[in-house]
Write an enzyme that holds these catalytic residues in place. Structure first.
Site, short mmCIF file in Angstrom:
data_model
loop_
_atom_site.label_atom_id
_atom_site.label_comp_id
_atom_site.label_asym_id
_atom_site.label_seq_id
_atom_site.Cartn_x
_atom_site.Cartn_y
_atom_site.Cartn_z
N SER A 112 0.87 -1.35 -0.02
CA SER A 112 -0.14 0.02 -0.07
C SER A 112 0.88 1.32 0.09
O SER A 112 1.78 1.40 0.59
CB SER A 112 -0.88 -0.04 1.34
OG SER A 112 -1.86 1.32 1.33
N GLY A 113 0.42 2.26 -0.78
CA GLY A 113 1.42 3.37 -0.86
C GLY A 113 2.67 3.31 -2.07
O GLY A 113 3.21 4.33 -2.12
N THR A 117 -2.24 2.12 -8.05
CA THR A 117 -3.34 2.73 -8.48
C THR A 117 -2.70 3.68 -9.44
O THR A 117 -3.43 3.73 -10.82
CB THR A 117 -4.16 3.39 -7.64
OG1 THR A 117 -4.48 2.13 -6.42
CG2 THR A 117 -5.45 3.77 -7.97
N ASN A 162 -0.87 4.79 3.48
CA ASN A 162 -1.52 5.55 2.05
C ASN A 162 -2.64 6.38 2.48
O ASN A 162 -3.47 5.78 2.84
CB ASN A 162 -1.28 4.46 1.20
CG ASN A 162 -1.81 5.06 -0.15
OD1 ASN A 162 -1.79 6.05 -0.43
ND2 ASN A 162 -2.03 3.96 -1.00
N SER A 165 -5.42 4.24 -0.32
CA SER A 165 -4.99 2.99 -0.54
C SER A 165 -6.20 2.09 -0.85
O SER A 165 -7.54 2.37 -0.49
CB SER A 165 -4.71 2.39 1.06
OG SER A 165 -4.64 1.08 0.98
N SER A 166 -6.28 1.31 -1.82
CA SER A 166 -7.25 0.61 -2.50
C SER A 166 -7.53 -0.53 -1.65
O SER A 166 -6.60 -1.31 -1.29
CB SER A 166 -6.89 0.02 -3.90
OG SER A 166 -6.63 0.77 -4.89
N GLY A 389 -0.94 -5.53 -2.01
CA GLY A 389 0.55 -6.01 -2.08
C GLY A 389 0.58 -6.63 -0.62
O GLY A 389 -0.15 -6.83 0.26
N GLU A 391 1.09 -7.71 2.70
CA GLU A 391 0.90 -6.68 4.21
C GLU A 391 1.10 -7.20 5.35
O GLU A 391 0.87 -8.30 5.90
CB GLU A 391 -0.49 -6.26 4.28
CG GLU A 391 -1.24 -5.41 3.04
CD GLU A 391 -2.49 -4.97 3.34
OE1 GLU A 391 -2.74 -3.94 2.39
OE2 GLU A 391 -3.12 -5.13 4.17
#
Length: 1029
Positions: A112-113, A117, A162, A165-166, A389, A391
């Site tokens: 994330s981050g 995206t 993030n 974040s998605s 990703g 985590e």
């Protein structure tokens, strides 16, 4: 097949910053990998290749590498010809798809981050620009691009790592026809983090759409939805305690979402139903429960329940019943079992999650309908997989377990496809395949997904088991079933040292990326995909079109429990894996440069961790396991044939035979290369580098030989013509001239070569190679500078731009030159000039930007006085001789009554201003009684002096015209020491004629200046318009 490596482009990378392709590293160690990555990141080169895999490092700043010009550069260019870029990968995938008419996908992964995206957006934007354009196609592209703001609003949230974040996985297929036109699209979504709807960790937010609606929605809309603008009033939005984030503009994002909904064909009714669902979730979170005198659960306040029932279109009484009682059916009887408060909260949150999750799925389906391609002819696709990703948080729960399981599956797919691609190329070329040692994570995938024995199966069994099943009983089952598994450990199973790092409710998995500890608290609740029957029946009757459509597909009569969340995710992941296996794979690995999201910071420990769990070193080892470089015989021979006399200048035989001769001449050892059917395979990059270095040296030798041959041929031909056409003496003379010319040209060649070499080394430190060139550059710049020096201090633009070698010296020279001009100017200023400038400064402070005629007065110098002592009546001089005359000027005074103009003299002394008519003082105005001075903002010269009348007999305010208005008022303000008394007024000015009686001066603009008494009794002053430059 994917695009072949362009050798020239890749080798040129050695002379730039770092290595553009990690395959060409001399050492395939993690240290060398990170060093190359850091070196390139330091120069804002965020992209690097591992073969055809793209590594992207998030710079956390805007880079000018995504404009239309960059897109044009990468269109239709061989993959490795230009520096690494996301456009290169997108373009190569696109053209390979067109050439081979098969399907491809681009897997974008990272934590994330890391920029996943953004990477998918860049690829979509590139296809939107690079594909052929028509009105219909542009509409499809707009919908693809506009789906992003909508999905981000409903599926993205701020997390600790993030701000955008998605919280779901997204796979988008972009459909192309045989001409390469983008004609449609389709989106699949995976594992929306529904638990975020009802709970957020500290420092995190709920999904963006809630805050966007409250911040950007109109007052009318919020009132209709029963919402308040303050997000602190909603229980589902306050748990993270960070509703307002400086980097997020919810109001602007709301506008983007509304616009995007229109583009993807949402009408007003659908949009209203969608927002009603969002609002109902917020109201659900505010429903509070208590216990009555019987100990049963009841509602504290029915207002929120009423809003929920209105927005969802369900019966409020039945909804309240569903929150407080469970309906149990036993044959023909129905029993209502009261809930505890905790159970009621669970049911409320379950409903909120179910509504939001189903609505998100409905939203994705609506977007798919909007982008659907109606043409049934065969299409090829490029898929974009933007997936979570790996985590690892301080506390890892059910969501992290599912996400990391997904990454295990994708890593397994990644290694399989990479090995498969390599092995197929080796087999096609007849090269013996050497087995590659790598970590096979199938053991971990089986640990999670194996039927009847895997963690997911045990979790489902525990969710279905009758009795008092809890998270801890689930952990006990895991320990019983998997106690001896090498990749599984718990507090009870661990050794003494490991036990210190585990809580009693934890279990630890050894993933391919490293160890992750999971807390089992909440696993059963999050895995259960349950709504009690009475709630489900009620929601199916909803009058909200979206909710009705989402829940109508549920078979309420079916007594079987629905699939659990983990099983649904596992099955969808299996389908995704099968779908991807049927496509050609491309990869983008996104890395975070630092945790603080700051530009120009490279956290080596963080990057090392990500390189490990993204499997980049594994991929590099697979690419380098056999032969690092391969090249078609024709291309290899075409480039390097000058290195062997037998192949230069023309090879007449088969390309493979020519390459065999060439490598033998170069001294390749047998284990350094292999000859395939159509390609030569080179094992080590150093072998290729040695060949390239030899080629660079050979190029210069060839150039010299070619020049010599050409010049000799030309000189001989010229000599023969002259010999045949001229006498013996002319022939001898011209021969001498030709020899002289030959010497001059040889000298010229040396000079030019020296100049070129110096030019090529101009950016290096001073050496014997470039010293003369740098001296020439300096001298040339100084000569040009000498003839174009700025002439005035105000000239800031004409200073010549210096070459790099003169930057510092140019800066010093510029400072010295400007200081010299300033010194000359200061020394040339006389005391009189200084006094004049000081007065002009006072004038500027009073009138600049206020009075229209001020700019024209600037170049006019002030004088000491406008009337000499000889022109003032002797009697007047004798009357005011003690006050010392400072300044005098002729004026036109206007009577207070009737405004008749009369010529007067206005004299300023140390103490007062005198209005004089020949030998008579008409009015004395002491500076102490000076109340104010008014002038208009137009170009007229009218002045009104306002005085304080201490004596009733004293005359009123003065109205007069002065041709030297700025000079007079500046002198007056300095002499009277009242700079702030002058006021520039827009419109009319009132003045006092006598106590209780006022006069008015009106101002206007016209063709000719004039002053006259108007019909309304006012003095009308007409000024000309100021000319604008």
């Amino acid at each position: 097949m994917q695009g072949q490596l362009d050798m020239e482009g890749a080798l040129t990378a050695r002379d730039r910053v770092g290595i553009q392709d990690f395959v060409l590293l001399d050492e395939t160690t993690e240290t060398a990998f990170l060093s190359n990555l850091k070196k390139r990141f330091g120069k804002d080169l965020i992209y690097t290749y591992i073969g055809t895999l793209l590594v992207s490092v998030n710079p956390y700043k805007e880079l000018d590498i995504y404009n239309r010009k960059q897109m044009d550069v990468y269109m239709g260019v061989n993959f490795f010809e230009l520096p690494p870029h996301i456009y290169a990968l997108a373009d190569t995938a696109y053209h390979t798809m067109l050439t081979e008419f098969n399907n491809h996908f681009i897997l974008i992964s990272g934590e994330s981050g890391a920029g996943k995206t953004e990477a998918s957006k860049k690829i979509l934007q590139y296809y939107a620009v690079s594909c052929p354009s028509t009105t219909l196609l542009n509409t499809v592209r707009d919908k693809m691009l506009m789906s992003n703001p909508v999905l981000e609003a409903f599926g993205n949230a701020k997390t600790l790592k993030n701000d955008n974040s998605s919280r779901f996985g997204k796979y988008m297929d972009i459909q192309f026809d045989s001409q390469g036109d983008a004609v449609g699209g389709h989106i699949l979504n995976y594992l929306l983090e529904k638990s975020r709807v009802v709970h957020q960790n500290h420092g995190e937010r709920n999904f963006h759409i809630f805050y966007q609606l409250l911040d950007g929605g109109s007052d009318e809309l919020l009132q209709r939805l029963g919402l308040e603008r303050n997000s602190q009033h909603y229980n589902y939005l306050t748990q993270g305690e960070c509703a307002i984030v400086s980097s997020i503009n919810d109001k602007n994002d709301w506008k983007s979402v509304k616009n995007a909904l229109q583009v993807i064909d949402f009408d007003a009714e659908s949009t209203n139903h969608l927002l009603e669902v969002v609002a109902s979730v917020l109201h659900l979170g505010n429903i509070q429960f208590d216990t009555d005198e019987k100990g049963h659960t009841c509602l504290n306040n029915n207002s929120e329940l009423s809003w929920v029932s209105n927005l969802l279109g369900v019966d409020a009484k039945k909804l309240q019943e569903g929150f407080t009682f469970r309906k149990i059916e036993a044959k023909t009887e129905q029993v209502f079992s009261p809930f505890t408060v905790d159970h009621a909260i669970y049911v409320r949150d379950a409903l909120a999650k179910a509504i939001y999750g189903q609505t998100f799925t409905w939203l994705v389906n609506r977007i798919n309908e909007s982008m659907e391609n109606k043409d049934s002819s065969r299409k090829t696709v490029i898929g974009l997989l933007d997936i979570y990703g790996f985590e690892v948080f301080y506390v890892n729960s059910f969501e992290q377990f599912c996400i990391n399981y997904c990454n295990e599956k994708l890593q397994q797919l990644f290694i399989q496809l990479t090995l498969k691609s390599e092995q197929e190329e080796y087999e096609a070329e007849g090269i013996e395949w050497e087995p590659v040692q790598f970590f096979n994570n199938k053991i971990i995938c089986d640990l999670v997904e194996e039927r009847h024995r895997g963690i997911i199966s045990l979790l489902d069994e525990e969710c279905l088991r009758p009795g008092d099943a809890t998270d801890l009983t689930f952990l006990d089952r895991l320990e019983d079933k998997m106690g001896n598994h090498p990749h599984f450990v718990t507090h009870r199973l661990a050794d003494k040292m490991t036990r210190k790092t585990l809580e009693r409710g934890d279990f630890r998995l050894l993933h391919y990326a490293g160890e992750v500890t999971y807390c089992v608290v909440g696993f059963l609740d999050k895995n259960n995909n349950l709504l009690y029957r009475n709630i489900k029946d009620l929601i199916c009757q909803s009058k909200n079109a979206i909710i009705s459509e989402c829940f109508s597909s549920m078979d309420t009569d079916n007594r079987r429990r629905p699939e659990t969340v983990a099983t649904q995710f596992k099955n969808s992941l299996m389908k995704l894996t099968e779908m991807l296996m049927a496509k050609e794979a491309w990869y983008i690995r996104c890395l975070k440069s630092n945790e603080s999201k700051q530009p120009d910071q490279f956290d080596e420990a963080l990057i090392r961790h990500q390189v490990k769990y993204l499997g980049l070193m594994e991929h590099l080892r697979v690419r380098r396991a056999g032969f690092a470089y391969r090249r078609k015989y024709e291309d290899f021979l075409k480039r390097y044939k000058p290195l062997c006399p037998a192949t230069w200048p023309h090879w007449r035989g088969l390309p493979a035979d020519g390459v065999e001769l060439l490598v033998q001449h170069l001294g390749y050892l047998p284990d350094e290369y292999r000859m395939g059917r159509t390609k030569i395979f080179i094992r080590h990059p150093r072998t290729l580098y040695a060949t390239e270095d030899a080629y660079e040296r050979c190029k210069h030798e060839l150039a010299t030989r070619l020049q010599a041959k050409y010049k000799g041929y030309k000189a001989k031909g010229e000599f023969r013509k002259q010999k045949e056409a001229a006498t013996k003496i002319e022939t001898c003379w011209r021969g001498a001239q030709a020899r002289k010319e030959k010497e001059k040209r040889a000298w010229a060649v040396k000079v030019i070569k020296k100049f070129i070499k110096a030019y090529m080394n101009r950016g290096q430190l001073k050496t014997t190679d470039n010293s003369e060139y740098l001296a020439f550059v300096r001298q040339s710049y100084l000569n040009r500078l000498k003839n174009s020096l700025p002439k005035t201090v105000l000239d800031k633009t004409t200073w010549l731009t210096p070459p790099a070698v003169m930057t510092e010296a140019s800066g010093l020279l510029r400072k010295i030159h400007y200081r010299l001009m300033v010194r000359k100017y200061v020394r040339g200023v006389t005391p009189q000039r200084k006094a004049q400038l000081q007065l002009k400064v006072v004038t500027s402070s009073i009138f600049k930007g206020k009075k229209e005629s001020y700019p024209k007065s600037i170049p006019q110098p002030f004088v000491d006085t406008r009337i000499s002592d000889q022109d003032i009546n002797m009697r007047i001089l004798s009357m005011i001789r003690n006050e010392h005359i400072k300044y005098s000027v002729p004026v036109i005074k206007y009577d207070r009554n009737g405004f008749k103009p009369r010529p007067r003299q206005l004299i300023l002394t140390q103490a007062a201003a005198y209005m004089v008519e020949e030998a008579k003082i008409k009015q004395r105005v002491a500076y102490s009684s000076l109340k104010g001075i008014s002038v208009s903002n137009l170009t007229d010269d009218i002045i009104i002096i306002h005085v304080t009348r201490e004596d009733p007999k004293q005359k009123g305010d003065l109205v007069f015209q002065c041709d030297h208005l700025f000079e007079f008022l500046t002198k007056l303000s300095v002499i009277a020491k009242k700079e702030n008394v002058v006021k520039v007024v827009q419109g009319s000015i009132k003045f006092e004629i006598q106590p209780g009686k006022e006069g008015v001066v009106d101002f206007s603009t016209g063709q000719e200046p004039m002053a006259y008494k108007a019909k309304n009794g006012h003095l009308m002053v007409v000024a000309t318009r100021a000319r604008t430059r």
